[in-house]
Write a protein that holds these residues in place. Structure first.
Motif, PDB file in Angstrom:
ATOM      1  N   ALA A  43       1.734  36.094  12.202  1.00  0.00           N
ATOM      2  CA  ALA A  43       1.796  36.522  10.800  1.00  0.00           C
ATOM      3  C   ALA A  43       0.391  36.838  10.313  1.00  0.00           C
ATOM      4  CB  ALA A  43       2.421  35.433   9.924  1.00  0.00           C
ATOM      5  N   ALA A  44       0.156  38.081   9.920  1.00  0.00           N
ATOM      6  CA  ALA A  44      -1.153  38.521   9.434  1.00  0.00           C
ATOM      7  C   ALA A  44      -1.086  38.783   7.940  1.00  0.00           C
ATOM      8  CB  ALA A  44      -1.598  39.779  10.168  1.00  0.00           C
ATOM      9  N   PHE A  45      -2.169  38.475   7.243  1.00  0.00           N
ATOM     10  CA  PHE A  45      -2.260  38.680   5.800  1.00  0.00           C
ATOM     11  C   PHE A  45      -3.607  39.324   5.491  1.00  0.00           C
ATOM     12  CE2 PHE A  45       0.353  35.028   6.703  1.00  0.00           C
ATOM     13  CZ  PHE A  45       1.488  35.242   5.942  1.00  0.00           C
ATOM     14  N   ALA A  46      -3.586  40.251   4.559  1.00  0.00           N
ATOM     15  CA  ALA A  46      -4.817  40.916   4.134  1.00  0.00           C
ATOM     16  C   ALA A  46      -4.830  41.004   2.617  1.00  0.00           C
ATOM     17  CB  ALA A  46      -4.919  42.309   4.747  1.00  0.00           C
ATOM     18  N   PHE A  47      -5.979  40.726   2.037  1.00  0.00           N
ATOM     19  CA  PHE A  47      -6.160  40.813   0.593  1.00  0.00           C
ATOM     20  C   PHE A  47      -7.181  41.909   0.320  1.00  0.00           C
ATOM     21  CE2 PHE A  47      -4.771  36.589   1.609  1.00  0.00           C
ATOM     22  CZ  PHE A  47      -3.846  36.294   0.624  1.00  0.00           C
ATOM     23  N   ILE A  48      -6.767  42.889  -0.463  1.00  0.00           N
ATOM     24  CA  ILE A  48      -7.658  44.004  -0.764  1.00  0.00           C
ATOM     25  C   ILE A  48      -7.802  44.144  -2.273  1.00  0.00           C
ATOM     26  CG2 ILE A  48      -6.999  45.235   1.348  1.00  0.00           C
ATOM     27  CD1 ILE A  48      -5.344  47.109  -0.450  1.00  0.00           C
ATOM     28  N   THR A  49      -8.899  44.760  -2.689  1.00  0.00           N
ATOM     29  CA  THR A  49      -9.107  45.094  -4.094  1.00  0.00           C
ATOM     30  C   THR A  49      -9.108  46.611  -4.228  1.00  0.00           C
ATOM     31  OG1 THR A  49     -11.499  44.972  -3.755  1.00  0.00           O
ATOM     32  CG2 THR A  49     -10.420  43.010  -4.603  1.00  0.00           C
ATOM     33  N   ASP A  50      -8.340  47.104  -5.201  1.00  0.00           N
ATOM     34  CA  ASP A  50      -8.264  48.553  -5.380  1.00  0.00           C
ATOM     35  C   ASP A  50      -9.382  49.041  -6.302  1.00  0.00           C
ATOM     36  OD1 ASP A  50      -7.506  47.896  -7.966  1.00  0.00           O
ATOM     37  OD2 ASP A  50      -5.375  48.257  -7.618  1.00  0.00           O
ATOM     38  N   GLU A  51      -9.311  50.284  -6.687  1.00  0.00           N
ATOM     39  CA  GLU A  51     -10.367  50.870  -7.520  1.00  0.00           C
ATOM     40  C   GLU A  51     -10.412  50.266  -8.910  1.00  0.00           C
ATOM     41  OE1 GLU A  51      -7.501  54.656  -8.731  1.00  0.00           O
ATOM     42  OE2 GLU A  51      -9.316  54.979  -7.528  1.00  0.00           O
ATOM     43  N   ASN A  52      -9.337  49.574  -9.310  1.00  0.00           N
ATOM     44  CA  ASN A  52      -9.304  48.912 -10.622  1.00  0.00           C
ATOM     45  C   ASN A  52      -9.609  47.421 -10.517  1.00  0.00           C
ATOM     46  OD1 ASN A  52      -8.494  51.341 -11.965  1.00  0.00           O
ATOM     47  ND2 ASN A  52      -6.390  50.991 -11.239  1.00  0.00           N
ATOM     48  N   ASP A  53     -10.125  47.005  -9.358  1.00  0.00           N
ATOM     49  CA  ASP A  53     -10.458  45.598  -9.106  1.00  0.00           C
ATOM     50  C   ASP A  53      -9.233  44.684  -9.160  1.00  0.00           C
ATOM     51  OD1 ASP A  53     -13.140  46.068  -8.655  1.00  0.00           O
ATOM     52  OD2 ASP A  53     -13.666  45.861 -10.778  1.00  0.00           O
ATOM     53  N   GLN A  54      -8.056  45.213  -8.866  1.00  0.00           N
ATOM     54  CA  GLN A  54      -6.836  44.426  -8.799  1.00  0.00           C
ATOM     55  C   GLN A  54      -6.601  43.979  -7.360  1.00  0.00           C
ATOM     56  OE1 GLN A  54      -4.868  43.571 -11.511  1.00  0.00           O
ATOM     57  NE2 GLN A  54      -6.529  44.511 -12.698  1.00  0.00           N
ATOM     58  N   PHE A  55      -6.186  42.720  -7.199  1.00  0.00           N
ATOM     59  CA  PHE A  55      -5.921  42.177  -5.875  1.00  0.00           C
ATOM     60  C   PHE A  55      -4.517  42.557  -5.415  1.00  0.00           C
ATOM     61  CE2 PHE A  55      -9.530  39.400  -6.692  1.00  0.00           C
ATOM     62  CZ  PHE A  55     -10.084  39.287  -5.419  1.00  0.00           C
ATOM     63  N   HIS A  56      -4.392  42.866  -4.129  1.00  0.00           N
ATOM     64  CA  HIS A  56      -3.104  43.150  -3.518  1.00  0.00           C
ATOM     65  C   HIS A  56      -3.017  42.389  -2.200  1.00  0.00           C
ATOM     66  CE1 HIS A  56      -2.254  46.460  -6.334  1.00  0.00           C
ATOM     67  NE2 HIS A  56      -3.551  46.742  -6.227  1.00  0.00           N
ATOM     68  N   ARG A  57      -1.850  41.846  -1.957  1.00  0.00           N
ATOM     69  CA  ARG A  57      -1.631  41.070  -0.732  1.00  0.00           C
ATOM     70  C   ARG A  57      -0.669  41.841   0.170  1.00  0.00           C
ATOM     71  NH1 ARG A  57       2.439  37.279   0.511  1.00  0.00           N
ATOM     72  NH2 ARG A  57       1.824  35.621   1.970  1.00  0.00           N
ATOM     73  N   HIS A  58      -1.061  42.013   1.430  1.00  0.00           N
ATOM     74  CA  HIS A  58      -0.228  42.704   2.405  1.00  0.00           C
ATOM     75  C   HIS A  58      -0.028  41.776   3.600  1.00  0.00           C
ATOM     76  CE1 HIS A  58      -0.586  46.638   0.354  1.00  0.00           C
ATOM     77  NE2 HIS A  58      -1.820  46.221   0.060  1.00  0.00           N
ATOM     78  N   GLU A  59       1.125  41.890   4.222  1.00  0.00           N
ATOM     79  CA  GLU A  59       1.413  41.033   5.363  1.00  0.00           C
ATOM     80  C   GLU A  59       2.192  41.795   6.429  1.00  0.00           C
ATOM     81  OE1 GLU A  59       5.072  38.296   4.393  1.00  0.00           O
ATOM     82  OE2 GLU A  59       3.726  38.336   2.645  1.00  0.00           O
ATOM     83  N   ARG A  60       2.121  41.277   7.648  1.00  0.00           N
ATOM     84  CA  ARG A  60       2.862  41.859   8.753  1.00  0.00           C
ATOM     85  C   ARG A  60       3.105  40.768   9.785  1.00  0.00           C
ATOM     86  NH1 ARG A  60       0.728  47.457  10.685  1.00  0.00           N
ATOM     87  NH2 ARG A  60       1.435  47.858   8.553  1.00  0.00           N
ATOM     88  N   ARG A  61       4.272  40.857  10.452  1.00  0.00           N
ATOM     89  CA  ARG A  61       4.634  39.870  11.460  1.00  0.00           C
ATOM     90  C   ARG A  61       5.005  40.580  12.762  1.00  0.00           C
ATOM     91  NH1 ARG A  61       6.316  37.957   6.535  1.00  0.00           N
ATOM     92  NH2 ARG A  61       5.696  35.807   6.061  1.00  0.00           N
ATOM     93  N   TRP A  62       4.700  39.901  13.884  1.00  0.00           N
ATOM     94  CA  TRP A  62       4.975  40.463  15.203  1.00  0.00           C
ATOM     95  C   TRP A  62       5.746  39.464  16.051  1.00  0.00           C
ATOM     96  CZ3 TRP A  62       0.157  40.771  12.888  1.00  0.00           C
ATOM     97  CH2 TRP A  62      -0.334  42.051  12.605  1.00  0.00           C
ATOM     98  N   ASN A  63       6.593  39.984  16.904  1.00  0.00           N
ATOM     99  CA  ASN A  63       7.312  39.175  17.886  1.00  0.00           C
ATOM    100  C   ASN A  63       6.328  38.755  18.979  1.00  0.00           C
ATOM    101  OD1 ASN A  63       8.944  38.213  20.016  1.00  0.00           O
ATOM    102  ND2 ASN A  63      10.645  39.507  19.372  1.00  0.00           N
ATOM    103  N   PRO A  64       6.154  37.452  19.226  1.00  0.00           N
ATOM    104  CA  PRO A  64       5.163  37.016  20.219  1.00  0.00           C
ATOM    105  C   PRO A  64       5.583  37.298  21.657  1.00  0.00           C
ATOM    106  CG  PRO A  64       6.381  35.139  19.401  1.00  0.00           C
ATOM    107  CD  PRO A  64       6.829  36.314  18.588  1.00  0.00           C
ATOM    108  N   ALA A  65       6.856  37.656  21.862  1.00  0.00           N
ATOM    109  CA  ALA A  65       7.331  37.918  23.221  1.00  0.00           C
ATOM    110  C   ALA A  65       6.973  39.323  23.686  1.00  0.00           C
ATOM    111  CB  ALA A  65       8.839  37.705  23.297  1.00  0.00           C
ATOM    112  N   ASN A  66       7.000  40.297  22.740  1.00  0.00           N
ATOM    113  CA  ASN A  66       6.752  41.685  23.141  1.00  0.00           C
ATOM    114  C   ASN A  66       5.786  42.430  22.228  1.00  0.00           C
ATOM    115  OD1 ASN A  66       8.339  42.176  20.837  1.00  0.00           O
ATOM    116  ND2 ASN A  66      10.208  42.351  22.053  1.00  0.00           N
TER     117      ASN A  66
END
Length: 539
Positions: free
Chosen positions: A92-115
Motif C-alpha cells: 500500500a503506497a500513499f503520497a501527499f502532494i500540494t497543488d498550486e493553491n497549497d491544498q493537500f491531496h492524498r493519493h494511494e495505490r495497492r498492489w498484489n504481492p504475488a504478481n
C-alpha cells in the motif's frame, strides 16, 4: 458534614452521567469497533482478501511509477509504502502532494504481492466511517471539521474522568461492592449491581482510556494556543520545538536507493523487517527513509530508524526520538488508547489485547447506558423525582433509542457495504447517511413505543439478528464462506465473519433474557406520598 459532602459527590456523579452520558456512550461504543479498522478494511473489499505471500514480488519499479504520476499533479510533500503483512496482505503506497493553491491531496495505490498487479480502487466506506466517527465524530467541515470534532471527543474524555472521580468518592463501600451481585432481586438492583461491579473492576482501564482520549483530543485545542503564546502563532515552530527541525533538501537531484532493499534493514534486536517506510524529499540528495518496526519492548506502536535514501547510511532519528521525554509521552498515548502496543497486528498477543480492549470498551458503554437507565428508574419508580411520569418516560425512550439504536446503525452499514452499487467516490457519503438514518429511525421508533422494556429487547434482538446475517450476506455477495477460506490464506475476512456470527448469537441470547415489561406495581414518589398524607388528614 460528611453526609452532605457525600450527597454532593453523588449528585455530581449522577448529573454528569445523565447530562453527558449519551456522548460518553457514543464515544465508548464507536471506539470499541474502531479497534478493528485494519481487519474491517480487508473484509469490506474482496479485492484485498489475498493470500499472504512468503516472498513478495519486488515493488520498487511500481512505486517509482506511482510517485512520478503524483509529481505531475503537484509538489510531492511526503510519501510512504506499507509492506504486506498477515492483516493487510498487500503493498500500500500513499503520497501527499500540494497543488498550486497549497491544498493537500492524498493519493494511494495497492498492489498484489504475488504478481505486482495494481488492485482495483474502492471508495472509503465502512472501516473509515467507523474509525472516524470515534476519532472526530465525523464533524462537518463547515463547522470546523476534524479539529473541532477531536476537541469535542477530548472534552468527553475530561467529562468521563470527572464521572470516574466522583463515582469513586460516592461509593464509600467500594471493596464490598466489587463482589456484590444480587441477581435474584429486582430488575433495578440487577442494574445497580452490574453497574457498580463492571465500573469498579474496569476502573483502571476507564481511567486510562479517558485520560489518553482527553490528551489526544485536547491537544487539538492546546496546540494553537501554545503556538500563539510561545511562538507568536507559528504552529510549525511549536512542532519543531517538540520533535526537532525537519531536514532541509539539498536541492541536488540524486538516485534513490531501491525500496526493496529496505527489507534487508532488519531490527537490531528482533530481526524483524520494517512494516513500512516514509520518505522525505524524494529525489533529493538529502532524502531520508524512515523505517518503522513493530515495537515489542516498549510502550509504542513502532520503533523507528532513519537512513539516507541515497546511501543507506544511518542518520539522526527525528521521527520518534526515544531520548526525548515529550516524544516518549506522545509515543505512549496513542498505543495505550487504541491498544496497539502488542507487537505485529497479526500476532496472538496483539489480537488478544484488542479483544480485551473490546470487552472493556463495551463494558464502559454498557455501564454508561445502564447508569442513565438507573437514574431515570429511581425517579420514575422511586422517591427521588419531582417531574411528571410523562417526562421520565420520554427521557427513558430517548435513552433507549440512542443507546440501543447505535448498534443497529453500526450493523446496517455492513449491509450497505455489500449491497452498494453507486459511485465509489460517493460510498462514504451513503455510508454516513445510512448510519445516521438508521440511528434516527431507531430513535423515532423508541419514542413512539409505549413500553420501553419491550423496545429495548426488540432493538437488541435486531442487532443480534443483523450480526448473524452479516456472514450470510457476505457469502451471497462475494461467494466467500468463512468455513472454506482458511486454506486460501485470506483468513482475516473469515475471522470477521466468525466474530460477527458468535457475537450476534450472544447478543440475541441476551435479548431473550431481558424482561418484556416492568411490573406495574411501583413505589410512590415523595411528592405523591405527601399529597396522600395531606388528603388523609383532611378527611
Amino acid at each position: 458534614m460528611d453526609r452532605a459532602r457525600h450527597l454532593r459527590n453523588y449528585d455530581l456523579h449522577s448529573w454528569t452521567g445523565i447530562a453527558l452520558g449519551f456522548f460518553v456512550f457514543i464515544v465508548a461504543f464507536t471506539g470499541s469497533i474502531a479497534l478493528f479498522d485494519e481487519e474491517l478494511r480487508t473484509w469490506e473489499d474482496p479485492a484485498l482478501r489475498l493470500a499472504e505471500v512468503d516472498t513478495p514480488v519486488p515493488i520498487d519499479a511500481s512505486f517509482r511509477e506511482f510517485i512520478a504520476e503524483q509529481e505531475t499533479e503537484g509538489e510531492l510533500f511526503s510519501a510512504s509504502l506499507k509492506f504486506p503483512d498477515s492483516v493487510e496482505p498487500y503493498y500500500a503506497a500513499f503520497a501527499f502532494i500540494t497543488d498550486e493553491n497549497d491544498q493537500f491531496h492524498r493519493h494511494e495505490r495497492r498492489w498484489n504481492p504475488a504478481n505486482g498487479e495494481v488492485l482495483p480502487e474502492r471508495g472509503d466506506g465502512l472501516s473509515v466511517w467507523l474509525l472516524d466517527i470515534h476519532r472526530d465524530l465525523m464533524w462537518p467541515d463547515a463547522l470546523g471539521g476534524r479539529t473541532v470534532g477531536r476537541s469535542l471527543v477530548g472534552v468527553i474524555g475530561v467529562i468521563l474522568m470527572l464521572a470516574i472521580v466522583t463515582g469513586v468518592i460516592a461509593h464509600t463501600k467500594i471493596f464490598e461492592e466489587l463482589f456484590s451481585l444480587r441477581y435474584w432481586r429486582s430488575v433495578r438492583l440487577k442494574w445497580q449491581d452490574t453497574h457498580k461491579v463492571a465500573g469498579l473492576w474496569g476502573l483502571p482501564f476507564f481511567a486510562m482510556i479517558s485520560a489518553t482520549g482527553a490528551f489526544l483530543g485536547i491537544v487539538a485545542i492546546l496546540s494553537p494556543i501554545v503556538a500563539v503564546l510561545a511562538f507568536k502563532g507559528d504552529t510549525d515552530a511549536l512542532i519543531e520545538a517538540v520533535i526537532g527541525a525537519p531536514p532541509e533538501p539539498a536541492g541536488i537531484e540524486a538516485q534513490m536507493m531501491p525500496i526493496d532493499d529496505l527489507l534487508g534493514y532488519t531490527h537490531a534486536e528482533t530481526g524483524a523487517a520494517p512494516d513500512r517506510v516514509t520518505i522525505d524529499h524524494w529525489g533529493d540528495q538529502a532524502a531520508t527513509y524512515n523505517l518503522f518496526y513493530y515495537a515489542d519492548s516498549e510502550l509504542a506502536i513502532y520503533d523507528t530508524r532513519t537512513i539516507s535514501a541515497v546511501t543507506g547510511a544511518p542518520m539522526e532519528n527525528r521521527v520518534l526520538d526515544t531520548e526525548s521525554p515529550a516524544n516518549r509521552v506522545t509515543a505512549a498515548v496513542t498505543p495505550l488508547h487504541y491498544g496497539t502496543f502488542g507487537g505485529n497486528y497479526g500476532s496472538f498477543s496483539a489480537i488478544a489485547l484488542k479483544l480485551l480492549y473490546l470487552l472493556l470498551g463495551l463494558s464502559l458503554a454498557i455501564i454508561t447506558a445502564m447508569g442513565n437507565m438507573m437514574w431515570i428508574e429511581r425517579r420514575l419508580h422511586g422517591n427521588e423525582g419531582n417531574r411528571s411520569d410523562v417526562f421520565y418516560h420520554r427521557l427513558s425512550k430517548l435513552n433507549i433509542g440512542i443507546c440501543a439504536g447505535l448498534p443497529v446503525a453500526s450493523v446496517s452499514i455492513f449491509y450497505l457495504d455489500k449491497l452498494y452499487g453507486g459511485l465509489e467516490t460517493s460510498r462514504i457519503v451513503w455510508t454516513g447517511w445510512t448510519y445516521i438514518g438508521v440511528w434516527f429511525s431507531a430513535l423515532a421508533f423508541s419514542l413512539v413505543q409505549r413500553d420501553e422494556y419491550r423496545t429495548l429487547r426488540l432493538l437488541i434482538a435486531i442487532t443480534g439478528l443483523g450480526m448473524i446475517g452479516i456472514s450470510v450476506l457476505n457469502y451471497i455477495v462475494t461467494g466467500s464462506a468463512f468455513w472454506s477460506v482458511f486454506g486460501s490464506g485470506h483468513v482475516v475476512s473469515a475471522w470477521v465473519d466468525i466474530f460477527c456470527l458468535v457475537v450476534g448469537i450472544l447478543v440475541l441470547g441476551v435479548s431473550r433474557l431481558l424482561p418484556v415489561s416492568r411490573p406495574e406495581k411501583k413505589r410512590k414518589r415523595a411528592t405523591s406520598l405527601a399529597a396522600d398524607t395531606a388528603l388523609a388528614a383532611a378527611e
